[in-house]
Design a protein around this motif. Structure first.
Motif, mmCIF file in Angstrom:
data_model
loop_
_atom_site.group_PDB
_atom_site.id
_atom_site.type_symbol
_atom_site.label_atom_id
_atom_site.label_comp_id
_atom_site.label_asym_id
_atom_site.label_seq_id
_atom_site.Cartn_x
_atom_site.Cartn_y
_atom_site.Cartn_z
ATOM 1 N N ILE A 1 0.837 -1.215 0.000
ATOM 2 C CA ILE A 1 0.000 0.000 0.000
ATOM 3 C C ILE A 1 0.862 1.251 0.000
ATOM 4 C CG2 ILE A 1 -1.843 1.253 1.160
ATOM 5 C CD1 ILE A 1 -2.660 -1.518 0.086
ATOM 6 N N PHE A 2 1.858 1.299 0.880
ATOM 7 C CA PHE A 2 2.692 2.492 0.991
ATOM 8 C C PHE A 2 3.819 2.539 -0.039
ATOM 9 C CE2 PHE A 2 1.662 3.095 5.803
ATOM 10 C CZ PHE A 2 0.406 3.545 5.449
ATOM 11 N N LYS A 3 3.967 1.478 -0.833
ATOM 12 C CA LYS A 3 4.970 1.476 -1.905
ATOM 13 C C LYS A 3 4.267 1.162 -3.213
ATOM 14 C CE LYS A 3 9.299 0.649 0.429
ATOM 15 N NZ LYS A 3 10.610 -0.007 0.343
ATOM 16 N N PRO A 4 3.528 2.121 -3.729
ATOM 17 C CA PRO A 4 2.714 1.877 -4.923
ATOM 18 C C PRO A 4 3.556 1.641 -6.163
ATOM 19 C CG PRO A 4 2.731 4.209 -4.392
ATOM 20 C CD PRO A 4 3.412 3.517 -3.260
ATOM 21 N N THR A 5 2.974 0.917 -7.123
ATOM 22 C CA THR A 5 3.664 0.677 -8.386
ATOM 23 C C THR A 5 3.754 1.969 -9.200
ATOM 24 O OG1 THR A 5 1.548 0.000 -9.336
ATOM 25 C CG2 THR A 5 2.982 -1.734 -8.521
ATOM 26 N N GLN A 6 2.804 2.855 -9.007
ATOM 27 C CA GLN A 6 2.863 4.148 -9.677
ATOM 28 C C GLN A 6 3.399 5.173 -8.674
ATOM 29 O OE1 GLN A 6 -0.277 5.167 -12.350
ATOM 30 N NE2 GLN A 6 -1.348 3.244 -11.996
ATOM 31 N N VAL A 7 4.589 5.637 -8.932
ATOM 32 C CA VAL A 7 5.344 6.447 -7.968
ATOM 33 C C VAL A 7 4.551 7.676 -7.529
ATOM 34 C CG1 VAL A 7 7.503 7.698 -7.612
ATOM 35 C CG2 VAL A 7 7.474 5.636 -9.017
ATOM 36 N N ASN A 8 4.624 7.923 -6.213
ATOM 37 C CA ASN A 8 4.027 9.114 -5.591
ATOM 38 C C ASN A 8 2.511 9.170 -5.723
ATOM 39 O OD1 ASN A 8 6.605 10.076 -4.876
ATOM 40 N ND2 ASN A 8 6.859 10.991 -6.912
ATOM 41 N N ASN A 9 1.880 8.040 -5.910
ATOM 42 C CA ASN A 9 0.421 8.022 -5.973
ATOM 43 C C ASN A 9 -0.088 6.753 -5.308
ATOM 44 O OD1 ASN A 9 -2.265 8.304 -6.474
ATOM 45 N ND2 ASN A 9 -2.096 8.291 -8.714
ATOM 46 N N MET A 10 -0.577 6.900 -4.081
ATOM 47 C CA MET A 10 -1.067 5.747 -3.346
ATOM 48 C C MET A 10 -2.365 5.220 -3.943
ATOM 49 S SD MET A 10 -2.081 5.547 0.667
ATOM 50 C CE MET A 10 -0.509 6.254 1.159
ATOM 51 N N TYR A 11 -3.064 6.072 -4.697
ATOM 52 C CA TYR A 11 -4.363 5.694 -5.235
ATOM 53 C C TYR A 11 -4.222 5.225 -6.685
ATOM 54 C CZ TYR A 11 -5.775 7.671 -0.825
ATOM 55 O OH TYR A 11 -5.903 7.914 0.523
ATOM 56 N N GLN A 12 -5.276 5.300 -7.439
ATOM 57 C CA GLN A 12 -5.319 4.739 -8.783
ATOM 58 C C GLN A 12 -4.984 3.242 -8.767
ATOM 59 O OE1 GLN A 12 -6.601 5.975 -11.323
ATOM 60 N NE2 GLN A 12 -6.591 8.186 -11.020
ATOM 61 N N ARG A 13 -5.475 2.573 -7.716
ATOM 62 C CA ARG A 13 -5.280 1.123 -7.596
ATOM 63 C C ARG A 13 -6.549 0.500 -7.007
ATOM 64 N NH1 ARG A 13 0.015 0.129 -4.215
ATOM 65 N NH2 ARG A 13 -0.751 1.938 -3.080
ATOM 66 N N ILE A 14 -6.831 -0.704 -7.440
ATOM 67 C CA ILE A 14 -7.919 -1.510 -6.871
ATOM 68 C C ILE A 14 -7.289 -2.778 -6.320
ATOM 69 C CG2 ILE A 14 -10.011 -2.852 -7.379
ATOM 70 C CD1 ILE A 14 -10.530 -0.906 -9.711
ATOM 71 N N PHE A 15 -7.626 -3.132 -5.074
ATOM 72 C CA PHE A 15 -7.081 -4.335 -4.466
ATOM 73 C C PHE A 15 -8.159 -5.402 -4.319
ATOM 74 C CE2 PHE A 15 -3.804 -1.330 -3.303
ATOM 75 C CZ PHE A 15 -2.647 -2.088 -3.476
ATOM 76 N N VAL A 16 -7.800 -6.611 -4.702
ATOM 77 C CA VAL A 16 -8.666 -7.780 -4.544
ATOM 78 C C VAL A 16 -7.953 -8.713 -3.570
ATOM 79 C CG1 VAL A 16 -9.796 -9.710 -5.709
ATOM 80 C CG2 VAL A 16 -9.491 -7.522 -6.908
ATOM 81 N N VAL A 17 -8.607 -9.062 -2.468
ATOM 82 C CA VAL A 17 -7.902 -9.794 -1.426
ATOM 83 C C VAL A 17 -8.452 -11.205 -1.252
ATOM 84 C CG1 VAL A 17 -7.297 -7.673 -0.203
ATOM 85 C CG2 VAL A 17 -9.371 -8.904 0.450
#
Length: 480
Positions: free
Chosen positions: A25-41
Motif C-alpha cells: 500500500i505504501f509502496k505503490p507501483t505508480q510512484v508518488n500516488n497511493m491511489y489509482q489502484r484496486i485491491f482484490v484480497v
C-alpha cells in the motif's frame, strides 16, 4: 486503458498486515500516488481450507462435513472452530476498543446468518420433497464468501485507521435483493468509486447468478481479479505473493541458483497452472490476454523488486528454458484392454466421464494402441473412488495405479534442436529412470514422469543443465 492497476493479494501475504501495508500500500507501483489502484484480497491463509476442505489433503472443512454427513453435530463444531480462528485473527490485528468490537460484530453477524442458513436447509431437506444435493453448490459459495469478506473488511478498516482512504467493496452478494451476472456486479460495485482519492479493497469472492465455483472452484478469486481488471480497463494487473516466480524452487536448487524469471508470457503461465503452481487460473489469464493487459507477479516481502512481467506477445530472444517446475504426489492411472485397439476413442470418452465425475485434474495423458494412462493430481480418497468406478465400468480391463512425480522444463520458446536430448541426458546422469515423457509440437514445455523419490534429483539436474549459468542469468539459451 485506464491509469490504474488492479492488484490481488494472496492469502499468505494477507496474514501479515504490516507487510501488506508497508510493502504494497505504501509502496505503490505508480510512484508518488497511493491511489489509482484496486485491491482484490484473498481470505487469510488456511481459512478457506477450514470453510470448505483442505486444498491439498482433502481433509473436511465445514462444507465437506455438511455435504457428507448432513448432521449438525458434525459440521457445527467445525463452524465454531472457524469462528474461533477468525476472532483470534481480529484479536491479533485490532487493539482492544471500538474498532475491534466493530470487526467482531461484522464477523459474528455473517457467521450467525450462515449458521442459520445451514440449520434451515438441514431441516427443510428432512422432508422428502427436497434434496440437499441440489443446494450444495450454493452452500459452497456462501461458505467460501465468509473468508474474503472477513479479510477485506478488516484490511479496509485497518488502512482507514492508518490514514488511507480505503473503501470496503463487498462483492459477495450477501443479502443482495437480486441476482446479477459477475460483470454486472462488478460494474455496479465500482460505478461510484473515485480511484483518484479512494482505495477499494474488494472481496476475492464475487457472487454471480451462475456461480463462480462451479467452473473455477478454488480459483474464483483470480477470476474476480481478472474481470475487475478487464471491466475497469486497468493499465496493469498485479499479483502479490509470498515468493517470486523463480526459475525453480529455491528450497530445492538453492537460493543462490534460483532467480526470478523477469519476463515470460501467458502460455508459460498456463503450463505452470496445469502443474498446480498458482500463478493464475488459465481462464482468468485468458481475459487479461485478450484485453491486452499485462500481469506482474511480485514478492510481497521484496517490494523494490519489479517481479516477473507476463504478457501475451513475449518470446525469449533465443530458444531457452525459463523455469523448471513439477508436481509430486501424482497418480498414474493406467487402463489396458486388448479390445481398445481400433476403438480407442470410445474407451477414452468413457474414462474421461469418470474423471470428470470426481473433478480429477489431469496433468498429462499417454495413449497407445491398447493402453490409456492419465496422470492425475488428486488426493488418495478421490483416487480410491475413481478406481472403484473404473473397475465397475471396465470389468475386463487391467487397471493399475502408481504414485509418481512430474518434472517439467518450461519456456516461451524452446524450439531448438538438442534441448530434449540435453534434458534426458541430465536426468540419466543422476541415475533417474524416466517412466514417461511428453513434448507437444508447440514446444513450450517438456514433461518427465519419474518415481516420486527421484523428484528432487530430477528438478536439480534439469535446472543445473538448462538454467543455471555462471552469471546467474534467468535462463540459459541453448541456440547460439
Amino acid at each position: 486503458m485506464g491509469q490504474h492497476t488492479v492488484e490481488k493479494i494472496g492469502g499468505t501475504s494477507m496474514s501479515d498486515y504490516r507487510s501488506v501495508r508497508d510493502n504494497i500500500i505504501f509502496k505503490p507501483t505508480q510512484v508518488n500516488n497511493m491511489y489509482q489502484r484496486i485491491f482484490v484480497v484473498s481470505a487469510y491463509a488456511g481459512m478457506t481450507d477450514k470453510l470448505l476442505e483442505h486444498k491439498k489433503t482433502g481433509d473436511a472443512g465445514v462444507f465437506a462435513l455438511f455435504a457428507q454427513e448432513r448432521k449438525q453435530n458434525n459440521w457445527f463444531p467445525a463452524l465454531q472452530d472457524v469462528r474461533t480462528a477468525m476472532l483470534e485473527i481480529n484479536h491479533t490485528l485490532f487493539e482492544a476498543g471500538e474498532l475491534r468490537e466493530k470487526a467482531n460484530a461484522f464477523l459474528n453477524s455473517r457467521l450467525k446468518e450462515a449458521q442459520e442458513c445451514l440449520e434451515d436447509l438441514h431441516r427443510l431437506c428432512q422432508h422428502g420433497h427436497f434434496s440437499i444435493s441440489e443446494h450444495l453448490a450454493t452452500v459452497r459459495e456462501m461458505l467460501a464468501s465468509l473468508g474474503e469478506a472477513h479479510s477485506a473488511w478488516n484490511t479496509a478498516h485497518l488502512l482507514k485507521r492508518d490514514g488511507v482512504n480505503a473503501v470496503f467493496v463487498d462483492l459477495t452478494g450477501w443479502n443482495s435483493p437480486s441476482h446479477m451476472s459477475l460483470d454486472e456486479r462488478i460494474v455496479d460495485a465500482f460505478k461510484d468509486i473515485d480511484l483518484s482519492k479512494e482505495l477499494p479493497i474488494a472481496t476475492g469472492y464475487a457472487h454471480s447468478e451462475t456461480g463462480l465455483m462451479s467452473t473455477f472452484d478454488r480459483g474464483y478469486s483470480e477470476m474476480t481479479f481478472s474481470r475487475i481488471a478487464v471491466l475497469t480497463e486497468a493499465h496493469e494487473a498485479v499479483i502479490h505473493k509470498e515468493f517470486h516466480l523463480s526459475s525453480a524452487d529455491p528450497r530445492l536448487v538453492g537460493e543462490k541458483n534460483a532467480v526470478p524469471i523477469g519476463r515470460t508470457n501467458y502460455d508459460v503461465a498456463d503450463q505452470l497452472a496445469n502443474l498446480g503452481m498458482e500463478a493464475i487460473h488459465p481462464k482468468a489469464a485468458k481475459g487479461l490476454r485478450q484485453s491486452g493487459i499485462s500481469l506482474r507477479v511480485k514478492n510481497t516481502f521484496e517490494p523494490d523488486h519489479t517481479g516477473t512481467l507476463i504478457t501475451g506477445d513475449y518470446v525469449s530472444d533465443a530458444p531457452c528454458v525459463e523455469i523448471i517446475a513439477g508436481c509430486r504426489g501424482v497418480f498414474a492411472v493406467e487402463l489396458f484392454d486388448q479390445d481398445m485397439a481400433g476403438d480407442i476413442d470410445k474407451f477414452d470418452v468413457d474414462i474421461l466421464k469418470v474423471l470428470r465425475q470426481f473433478h480429477a485434474h489431469i496433468i498429462a495423458k499417454d495413449i497407445n494402441a491398447n493402453t490409456i494412462t492419465h496422470y492425475l493430481a488428486i488426493n488418495l480418497k478421490t483416487l480410491k473412488r475413481v478406481m472403484r468406478v473404473l473397475h465397475e465400468r471396465f470389468a475386463d480391463a487391467e487397471i493399475t495405479q502408481r504414485k509418481v512425480a512430474i518434472v517439467s522444463a518450461i519456456g516461451s520458446d524452446m524450439k531448438t534442436t538438442g534441448m530434449l536430448a540435453k534434458a534426458v541426458k541430465a536426468i540419466a546422469e543422476q541415475d533417474v529412470n524416466v517412466l514417461a515423457m511428453h513434448q507437444s509440437m508447440r514446444q513450450v514445455d517438456m514433461q518427465f514422469v519419474v518415481d516420486e523419490e527421484d523428484y528432487e534429483k530430477a528438478i536439480c539436474s534439469l535446472h543445473k543443465e538448462l538454467v543455471e549459468v555462471h552469471n546467474h542469468g534467468s535462463a540459459i539459451c541453448l541456440a547460439s
